[in-house]
Design a protein around this motif. Structure first.
Motif: not given
Length: 978
Positions: A231-246, A295-303
């Motif tokens: 989740y914290d990898d720079p490539k991942v952060k750059k790839h997904f415009r919206i991201h959230a960790w719950v 309308r966005s590419r997103y990454l959601i983490v449900l921990d």
């Protein structure tokens, strides 16, 4: 587990209140008062369990409840025994009733006195009950589960680079047909197999742009760290415009989850959260989230997902927006991981660190990268073995050892000898202990006693699946459920423990089912600690008898190696309910079990497991154990069972496997509650001999034992006509094994089998090799039949077999059919394992396209007329292992073998020289037909020993009669065991 003894004694109290023999005046009312109070206590015991370690007052109170419940149980059982001692028939006449009443006056007086004393204790316990509300307990559990996660630095995580890279590839690469994946990790296990599965399914195609990746593992021990690293990898952060960790928890409400997600999403896009979010209902919040993400590419983490309804609450808010969006969730439960992957997830095998990798990590952390001092290597490797290849355990233990004086080897040996105590008392291991204890505390309450019970087995001891299930039932840990047998309920308990990674599979059967399991070494130490702390079980080891601290009272006793230490105890009160013995060096016949019977309180035993004990005669004292439910003499040298065994009226399991018992007394039929009657032994060295298995004879009216579920192996050559009819009365049978069957008894047996509607396993062996097994007249075969073993001549193939769609294993021996049996078997949809021994006298076996869709293992042995095999494309498409042995006319590799793309192993055993020459890597004419198979073994007898010729993927040759592949090939005949 205070709730377990309370639940158990409440059942006995109910029996006591319903007992026909009148108790003394006032006793019934005292019993009812005790029952009411214990039922009140039971509710708080369930929620208080995980708080015992944090609240000394509560812990002391729980112990008092547990001890009082045990006292009540003992009082009732001892009263029951006294009634049995005085019982005279079945109260045939009035005079006998009067006589029985006066004879039991003393028994009723004793229990009245006991109950009065117990009632006083219960009242005192009720007055002293701690003021702890269920609500505060629930909140504390949630805070603990969120606060104790152990996140390691990436440098400490051996092997994390590859899974991290593969997981990132899944997130940021467009793998249009590889969308749904499950990743399984356990207890800090980073050497994880990551794979991808292609699914040709409409549902996947509809959602192909929103991948769901489930990471499964025990709480706080790896899955969160891997997800966080990605989740914290720079490539991942750059790839997904919206991201959230719950961050989730077991008790987090879906409304709170949705609001947390909304707040994070608005924070990422840099806008304030609308005030109406707090006022809106869940559906409105879901709609708001969906519009934000559409309308966005997103990454959601449900921990840390604990319940499927958490995923159900959020999945509709996560749109399939054709923008390669991703959802990662971590969970401690395999069933949730699969559910969240829409049941299209793939299981991945866990890989522990190899020995050398584990040793390198251990030295890196313990000796700061320097080599291990030679004088410490032996003890360090023993400590490392206890870590079981788990990097988290290795790092934690290494940190504790790093402070030890290297010149003082005794300090290191103490850690090795008292590993469990070290975990308990070492502050540097406290975080690891909390994480493992948290996993235990989060178990459903009914599973905790089942898990603690595993502490009775020796370290690294493979635990047999069915043995464990029968023991759990006998101990009273299994609660009945409508429509299920107790065995089926217990099996679901075992599956749940496997899903939660508390158990590891040691060995599987050929049809993919677990045969043996064990706990990981580190988890075992935590469970052992809890078992000792709660006085759940006492483990007596010979190597620890000098240092062992015995509890004041012992109810469950596991004896490992020697009984001497047990017999010397004079300060411990034995009120044994369970006695299990492992690897005894003593000869039980020298002092007889009478010494144990007289020195230890065993008269209330429910479980007596003497498996593998050096015992040559049936101990006469056993028949006096009226309450006994489980008796195992497996792998002993016992030859005879006395008729007095009829006294064991509560017996449910009698395991005499691999003893020398060949006949049971007629009185065995009086054991009306017996569920499992297992009496047989094998001659492994002569597996292909017709008489390799021995069963037992009985002239009793076996139809009276209508509780029987397993009956193996009964010899039916004496009085067989009547016996076949008797078998038809056993309608509860799940497994039936018959030996020495005659042709003329076939019709009667078929009629009886049709009545066994619950039968899952059937084994029939004829009285001699050329005797015909006549079982053609079954018109309604058992619909649940899964395993079928037939040994003897078949005039023709039984037509009913092809309609048994639940069959997973079929073994046929000495059938000598002239017609190709494959024609009747290849349509079975679930058949996974097929074995033939002298089954077919024809020249060709033909495997048709689409035949055997689920077959994984195929074994062909001693088909003397077989000259060729044809495998059409599409046949046996999932086959993984092929064994062909002693087929002297088969000189060529099966035609079409190249179609078996999933084949992992081929074993040719004692085959013609022409075939062996054709398989040579260099110049063999037919080597090209097998070169796609990773491992090919050809084994044959030469110069007084077995020679193994191994064709590996790269054509390497190994010739060694002691090679591991030779051992595996030579063990093949054991597959014929039922």
């Amino acid at each position: 587990m205070a709730d377990s003894p309370v639940s158990f004694v409440l059942e006995k109290i109910t029996w006591l209140l319903e007992e026909e023999v009148n108790l003394q005046r006032g006793v019934h009312e005292d019993v009812r008062c005790i029952k009411v109070e214990l039922e009140r206590h039971k509710a708080i015991l369930v929620v208080a369990d995980s708080l015992e370690d944090k609240n000394p007052e509560l812990k002391a109170w729980v112990k008092r409840v547990r001890d009082t419940a045990h006292e009540m149980e003992d009082a009732i059982d001892e009263y029951n025994l006294r009634l049995v001692d005085h019982e005279q028939g079945n109260n045939i006449c009035y005079c006998q009733e009067i006589c029985f009443y006066f004879k039991t006056l003393k028994a009723r007086h004793i229990i009245a006195s006991d109950i009065k004393e117990i009632k006083s204790k219960v009242e005192a316990i009720s007055q002293d009950r701690p003021n702890t509300s269920a609500g505060s307990i629930s909140i504390q559990r949630r805070l603990d589960s969120q606060g104790n996660a152990l996140l390691l630095e990436e440098a400490d995580l051996v092997g994390i680079e590859q899974p991290k890279k593969q997981l990132i590839d899944l997130l940021i690469k467009d793998e249009s047909n590889e969308e749904v994946t499950s990743i399984y990790s356990m207890e800090g296990l980073w050497k994880t197999t990551l794979g991808k599965q292609v699914y040709d399914h409409p549902k996947v195609k509809d959602e192909s742009n929103r991948a769901v990746i489930s990471i499964y593992g025990m709480g706080g021990l790896g899955k969160t760290t891997l997800a966080k690293q990605v989740y914290d990898d720079p490539k991942v952060k750059k790839h997904f415009r919206i991201h959230a960790w719950v961050n989730l928890s077991q008790s987090l409400k879906s409304e709170d989850l949705l609001k947390d997600l909304v707040q994070q999403l608005y924070s990422v896009i840099g806008k304030p959260v609308p005030k109406e979010v707090e006022m809106n209902n869940s559906d409105k919040v879901k709609e708001l989230i969906k519009n934000l993400l559409l309308r966005s590419r997103y990454l959601i983490v449900l921990d840390d997902v604990w319940h499927v309804d958490v995923w159900d609450a959020v999945k509709l808010a996560l749109p399939n927006n054709n923008r390669e969006s991703r959802v990662i969730l971590t969970t401690r439960r395999r069933d949730i991981a699969r559910y969240c992957c829409a049941e299209l997830g793939k299981d991945f095998d866990l890989e522990f660190l190899h020995e050398q990798e584990a040793w390198s990590l251990f030295c890196k952390k313990t000796f700061q990268g320097n080599p291990c001092p030679p004088h410490l290597e032996e003890v360090c490797r023993k400590i490392l073995k206890l870590c079981g290849g788990l990097p988290l355990a290795i790092v934690a233990i290494s940190g504790a050892l790093a402070t030890k004086e290297r010149s003082n080897i005794e300090e290191w040996q103490i850690v090795c000898r008292s590993f469990g105590s070290e975990i308990k008392g070492n502050d540097k291991l406290e975080d690891m202990k909390k994480v493992l204890s948290l996993s235990f505390n989060e178990l459903p309450y009914h599973l905790k006693s089942c898990l603690l019970y595993l502490s009775v087995f020796p370290e690294f001891h493979p635990i047999e699946h069915m043995r464990l299930i029968r023991l759990w039932i006998a101990e009273g840990f299994v609660t009945g459920e409508d429509g299920k047998t107790l065995e089926e309920v217990a099996d679901s308990y075992l599956t749940e423990l496997l899903n939660r990674s508390f158990l590891q599979v040691v060995e599987k059967s050929s049809d993919g089912r677990m045969k043996t399991c064990r706990m990981h070494g580190l988890l075992r130490e935590i469970v052992n600690y809890k078992s000792r702390d709660q006085n759940f079980a006492t483990i007596a080891k010979k190597e620890q008898e000098q240092d062992m601290v015995w509890p004041e009272r012992v109810r469950c006793l596991s004896v490992i190696t020697s009984l001497d230490n047990v017999l010397k105890q004079n300060k411990t009160i034995f009120k044994l309910r369970s006695l299990l013995m492992f690897a005894l060096s003593d000869s039980l016949n020298h002092f007889s079990i009478h010494d144990l019977y007289s020195s230890a309180g065993v008269k209330l035993l429910r479980v007596l497991d003497l498996q593998d004990a050096p015992l040559e005669a049936f101990p006469a004292e056993i028949v006096d154990l009226y309450l006994l439910k489980y008796l195992s003499l497996k792998n002993t040298k016992v030859k005879n069972i006395p008729g007095s065994i009829k006294k064991l009226q509560n017996l449910e399991t009698l395991d005499l496997k691999h003893t020398y018992v060949t006949e049971l007394p007629v009185e065995i039929a009086e054991l009306k509650r017996l569920r499992h009657l297992l009496v047989y032994r094998y001659e492994i060295e002569s597996y292909a001999h017709f008489d390799a298995r021995h069963g037992f004879k009985v002239v009793a009216p076996i139809g009276n034992m209508q509780s029987l579920q397993k009956l193996c192996f009964i010899e039916v050559d004496q009085g067989s006509g009547d016996l076949m009819v008797e078998l038809g009365k056993l309608t509860q049978l799940r497994r039936l094994g018959i030996r020495k069957m005659r042709k003329e008894d076939g019709a009667a047996l078929c009629s009886s089998i049709e009545k066994m509607v619950n039968l899952t396993s059937l084994s029939i062996t004829a009285i001699k090799e050329d005797e015909i097994i006549d079982i053609h007249s079954i018109s309604k075969p058992p619909r649940f039949l899964q395993k079928l073993y037939l040994s003897g001549r078949l005039e023709k193939f039984p037509q009913w077999i092809k309609s048994c769609n639940n069959l997973v294993r079929v073994f046929l021996k000495w059938s000598r059919l002239e017609e190709d049996p494959l024609a009747y078997l290849q349509g079975l949809p679930n058949l996974r394992h097929l074995e033939f021994l002298q089954v077919f006298v024809g020249e060709t076996l033909h495997f048709n396209a689409k035949g055997f869709p689920s077959l994984k293992v195929l074994g062909l042995d001693d088909l003397k007329g077989l000259e060729s095999m044809i495998i059409e494309e599409g046949a046996m498409h999932g086959l993984k292992k092929l064994i062909i042995q002693r087929c002297g006319l088969l000189k060529h590799v099966p035609v079409g073998l190249k179609h078996l793309s999933k084949l992992k192993t081929i074993e040719f055993f004692d085959m013609p020289d022409e075939l062996l020459m054709a398989l040579r890597p260099n110049g063999g004419e037919e080597f090209c037909r097998v070169q796609h198979v990773p491992t090919v073994y050809t084994t044959y007898w030469r110069d007084g020993g077995w020679d193994v010729y191994s064709l590996e993927t790269f054509g390497e040759r190994e010739t060694d009669s002691n090679h591991s592949s030779a051992k595996r090939t030579l063990e093949l005949p054991t597959l014929w065991k039922v």
